[in-house]
Design a protein around this motif. Structure first.
Motif, mmCIF file in Angstrom:
data_model
loop_
_atom_site.group_PDB
_atom_site.id
_atom_site.type_symbol
_atom_site.label_atom_id
_atom_site.label_comp_id
_atom_site.label_asym_id
_atom_site.label_seq_id
_atom_site.Cartn_x
_atom_site.Cartn_y
_atom_site.Cartn_z
ATOM 1 N N HIS A 1 -13.528 -17.165 -0.025
ATOM 2 C CA HIS A 1 -13.144 -16.448 -0.510
ATOM 3 C C HIS A 1 -12.497 -16.748 -1.960
ATOM 4 O O HIS A 1 -12.314 -17.085 -2.903
ATOM 5 C CB HIS A 1 -11.131 -17.891 -0.036
ATOM 6 N N PRO A 2 -13.359 -15.385 -2.599
ATOM 7 C CA PRO A 2 -13.780 -15.297 -3.791
ATOM 8 C C PRO A 2 -12.319 -14.923 -4.560
ATOM 9 O O PRO A 2 -11.007 -14.290 -3.726
ATOM 10 C CB PRO A 2 -14.104 -14.173 -3.662
ATOM 11 N N LYS A 3 -12.061 -15.381 -5.660
ATOM 12 C CA LYS A 3 -10.728 -14.910 -6.969
ATOM 13 C C LYS A 3 -11.354 -14.112 -7.776
ATOM 14 O O LYS A 3 -12.456 -13.267 -8.425
ATOM 15 C CB LYS A 3 -10.362 -15.990 -7.284
ATOM 16 N N LYS A 4 -10.352 -12.573 -7.815
ATOM 17 C CA LYS A 4 -10.619 -12.251 -9.257
ATOM 18 C C LYS A 4 -10.411 -12.316 -10.828
ATOM 19 O O LYS A 4 -9.483 -13.492 -10.433
ATOM 20 C CB LYS A 4 -9.662 -10.809 -9.436
ATOM 21 N N VAL A 5 -11.688 -12.620 -11.283
ATOM 22 C CA VAL A 5 -11.096 -14.011 -12.869
ATOM 23 C C VAL A 5 -11.667 -12.691 -14.130
ATOM 24 O O VAL A 5 -12.148 -11.716 -13.237
ATOM 25 C CB VAL A 5 -12.474 -15.255 -12.740
ATOM 26 N N GLN A 6 -11.030 -13.221 -14.807
ATOM 27 C CA GLN A 6 -11.979 -12.624 -16.187
ATOM 28 C C GLN A 6 -12.371 -13.118 -16.877
ATOM 29 O O GLN A 6 -12.635 -14.736 -16.442
ATOM 30 C CB GLN A 6 -10.618 -12.385 -17.423
ATOM 31 N N PHE A 7 -13.625 -12.881 -17.610
ATOM 32 C CA PHE A 7 -15.265 -13.735 -17.642
ATOM 33 C C PHE A 7 -15.660 -13.185 -19.491
ATOM 34 O O PHE A 7 -15.145 -12.525 -19.690
ATOM 35 C CB PHE A 7 -15.851 -14.232 -16.768
ATOM 36 N N GLU A 8 -15.825 -13.563 -20.202
ATOM 37 C CA GLU A 8 -16.329 -13.188 -21.130
ATOM 38 C C GLU A 8 -18.421 -12.719 -21.280
ATOM 39 O O GLU A 8 -18.695 -13.401 -20.584
ATOM 40 C CB GLU A 8 -16.597 -14.354 -22.736
ATOM 41 N N PRO A 9 -18.290 -11.661 -21.809
ATOM 42 C CA PRO A 9 -19.578 -11.052 -21.469
ATOM 43 C C PRO A 9 -20.002 -11.072 -22.396
ATOM 44 O O PRO A 9 -19.476 -12.234 -23.176
ATOM 45 C CB PRO A 9 -18.612 -9.388 -22.083
ATOM 46 N N LYS A 10 -21.828 -11.811 -22.332
ATOM 47 C CA LYS A 10 -22.647 -12.201 -23.107
ATOM 48 C C LYS A 10 -22.582 -11.430 -24.516
ATOM 49 O O LYS A 10 -22.323 -10.211 -24.940
ATOM 50 C CB LYS A 10 -24.200 -11.972 -22.919
ATOM 51 N N THR A 11 -22.935 -12.230 -25.438
ATOM 52 C CA THR A 11 -23.520 -11.512 -26.685
ATOM 53 C C THR A 11 -23.865 -9.831 -26.560
ATOM 54 O O THR A 11 -25.098 -9.689 -25.829
ATOM 55 C CB THR A 11 -23.885 -12.139 -27.633
ATOM 56 N N PHE A 12 -23.374 -9.117 -27.455
ATOM 57 C CA PHE A 12 -23.702 -7.862 -27.635
ATOM 58 C C PHE A 12 -25.033 -7.670 -28.766
ATOM 59 O O PHE A 12 -24.564 -8.018 -29.480
ATOM 60 C CB PHE A 12 -23.050 -6.659 -27.914
ATOM 61 N N TYR A 13 -26.014 -7.007 -27.716
ATOM 62 C CA TYR A 13 -27.326 -7.920 -29.163
ATOM 63 C C TYR A 13 -27.864 -5.629 -29.497
ATOM 64 O O TYR A 13 -27.306 -5.212 -28.636
ATOM 65 C CB TYR A 13 -28.156 -8.236 -28.672
ATOM 66 N N ASP A 14 -28.717 -6.082 -30.041
ATOM 67 C CA ASP A 14 -28.949 -4.515 -30.719
ATOM 68 C C ASP A 14 -30.161 -3.408 -29.652
ATOM 69 O O ASP A 14 -30.060 -1.872 -30.259
ATOM 70 C CB ASP A 14 -29.713 -4.215 -31.589
ATOM 71 N N ASN A 15 -30.028 -4.288 -28.527
ATOM 72 C CA ASN A 15 -31.049 -3.082 -27.827
ATOM 73 C C ASN A 15 -30.257 -3.658 -26.881
ATOM 74 O O ASN A 15 -30.698 -2.924 -24.879
ATOM 75 C CB ASN A 15 -31.926 -3.995 -27.437
ATOM 76 N N VAL B 1 -24.486 -23.683 -8.036
ATOM 77 C CA VAL B 1 -24.569 -22.834 -9.244
ATOM 78 C C VAL B 1 -23.630 -22.765 -10.863
ATOM 79 O O VAL B 1 -22.007 -23.078 -9.647
ATOM 80 C CB VAL B 1 -25.085 -21.365 -9.089
ATOM 81 N N LYS B 2 -23.282 -22.724 -11.831
ATOM 82 C CA LYS B 2 -22.002 -22.241 -12.707
ATOM 83 C C LYS B 2 -21.267 -21.526 -11.570
ATOM 84 O O LYS B 2 -22.109 -20.548 -11.598
ATOM 85 C CB LYS B 2 -22.949 -22.048 -13.741
ATOM 86 N N TYR C 1 -25.764 -17.862 -22.448
ATOM 87 C CA TYR C 1 -25.328 -17.370 -21.584
ATOM 88 C C TYR C 1 -25.070 -17.380 -20.207
ATOM 89 O O TYR C 1 -26.128 -17.382 -20.400
ATOM 90 C CB TYR C 1 -24.744 -16.080 -22.310
ATOM 91 N N ASN C 2 -24.224 -17.726 -19.508
ATOM 92 C CA ASN C 2 -24.579 -17.764 -17.845
ATOM 93 C C ASN C 2 -24.587 -16.350 -17.393
ATOM 94 O O ASN C 2 -23.382 -16.092 -17.572
ATOM 95 C CB ASN C 2 -24.011 -19.197 -17.306
#
Length: 360
Positions: free
Chosen positions: A20-34, A60-61, A129-130
């Motif tokens: 029973h998964p749920k829709k969530v918002q999450f922070e993306p990982k840091t955007f690096y130059d590559n 798992v986290k 970041y996970n």
């Protein structure tokens, strides 16, 4: 184009309630130059998703957004990217998103065996970041771990190639599958059915090996030259003595594989390679005497070079894996989880219709 600072995904919040998964918002990982950002259009459903979601491979986290057979469109490119990918390109991301890219393994196209490997979801990047996977509207990834998708491969058919496909193609390629070789594919499921298609397209004589004859007709449609039902032929190793140059084990579990019988069918110098990663508690038992003259090992994923080769092969030979599509949503993910657990799929799922579920 504009897109949200926070990404959205369909997430497992509790292993005990993983269906029973749920829709969530999450922070993306840091955007690096590559890095590049990809707006996701489809994501294949892998057996690993079920193992991770259900907790079979440990805690798992959370939130846990699974999915590592991702196809989408590039929407942002980092300032130091050199791959030539640009905004608007259709690309794919598989089960790996990070390695050191400097060690001997990475420099010899073995990134998947790098000691600093980070898999696409549920694993920590060096910055802590996970990772979040492809049951989401976007993914942010280092450009090295994204590949262009040839124009003639439909998006929903490309997705399963990015983990399941490359995972069986790599051991075929590395162990000499080709004209004049007799190759067994043991386990005719999501990955095994692709193994039959690829082995045949590479020129091998293909033996499909399954517990019963329930998938016999499918195996021949996929391109197999021979079919072995191990329960109907309990001494099949003796019957096919000295026949097979290579067997790739694609079964989800190894507990039902008879490792005392199987080596009899191998030629001297033959190789048995497993791509199975079953539950963490599973152990193998077999007689060491039976391994005389053959080798047995395990293969993990495939390199980025091999993935590009696979996509080229699929494109040039117009190969079609067998895929059922399901619109992504909380209910759609629940359905594929339930059906995957029952083995109710011929032979792969791809989640689609991301634009309908996610607003940005």
């Amino acid at each position: 184009m504009s897109y949200p600072e926070k990404f959205e995904g369909i997430a497992v919040l509790d292993h005990k309630d993983w269906k029973h998964p749920k829709k969530v918002q999450f922070e993306p990982k840091t955007f690096y130059d590559n890095d590049i950002d990809i707006k996701i259009e489809a994501c294949g459903v892998c057996g690993s998703d079920v193992h991770m979601a259900s907790g079979n491979w440990g805690d798992v986290k959370k939130p846990l957004v699974v999915g590592h057979e991702i196809v989408g469109t590039v929407v942002k490119v980092g300032s130091k990217c050199t791959s030539g990918m640009k905004v608007g390109d259709r690309v794919g991301v598989g089960a790996q998103v990070h390695s050191c890219l400097t060690c001997d393994r990475c420099n010899n196209d073995n990134e998947q065996y790098c000691p600093n490997v980070v898999f696409t979801y549920g694993f920590d990047y060096p910055d802590g970041y996970n990772g979040k996977g492809g049951y989401a509207n976007y993914i942010r990834v280092h450009e090295h771990f994204a590949v262009p998708i040839p124009e003639n491969i439909p998006t929903h058919l490309a997705a399963p190639l990015l983990c399941g496909g490359i995972t069986v193609y790599s051991p075929l390629l590395r162990n000499g599958c080709g004209p004049g070789k007799k190759v067994g594919i043991l386990g005719i499921g999501g990955i095994g059915h692709m193994g039959i298609i690829f082995a045949k397209s590479m020129g091998a004589e293909v033996y499909a090996i399954s517990r019963s004859d329930a998938k016999k007709e499918d195996a021949f449609k996929l391109g197999a030259d021979h079919f072995i039902a191990t329960k109907d032929e309990p001494d099949w190793g003796k019957k096919y003595f000295d026949t097979l140059d290579l067997i790739v084990i694609c079964a989800g579990s190894l507990k039902d594989v008879d490792f005392d019988n199987l080596p009899k069918a191998m030629t001297v110098g033959g190789k048995v390679v497993s791509i199975s990663i079953p539950e963490a508690s599973e152990k193998l038992e077999f007689s060491a005497f039976g391994l005389a003259g053959i080798s047995i090992g395990n293969s993990s994923l495939g390199s980025m070079v091999e993935l590009k080769q696979l996509l080229k092969l699929v494109s040039e030979q117009d190969l079609r894996v067998w895929v059922e599509t399901v619109p992504i949503s909380e209910d759609g993910v629940r359905q594929v989880f339930e059906r995957m657990e029952k083995g109710d799929v011929r032979y792969r799922f791809a989640l689609t219709d991301f634009d309908r579920e996610f607003t940005n």
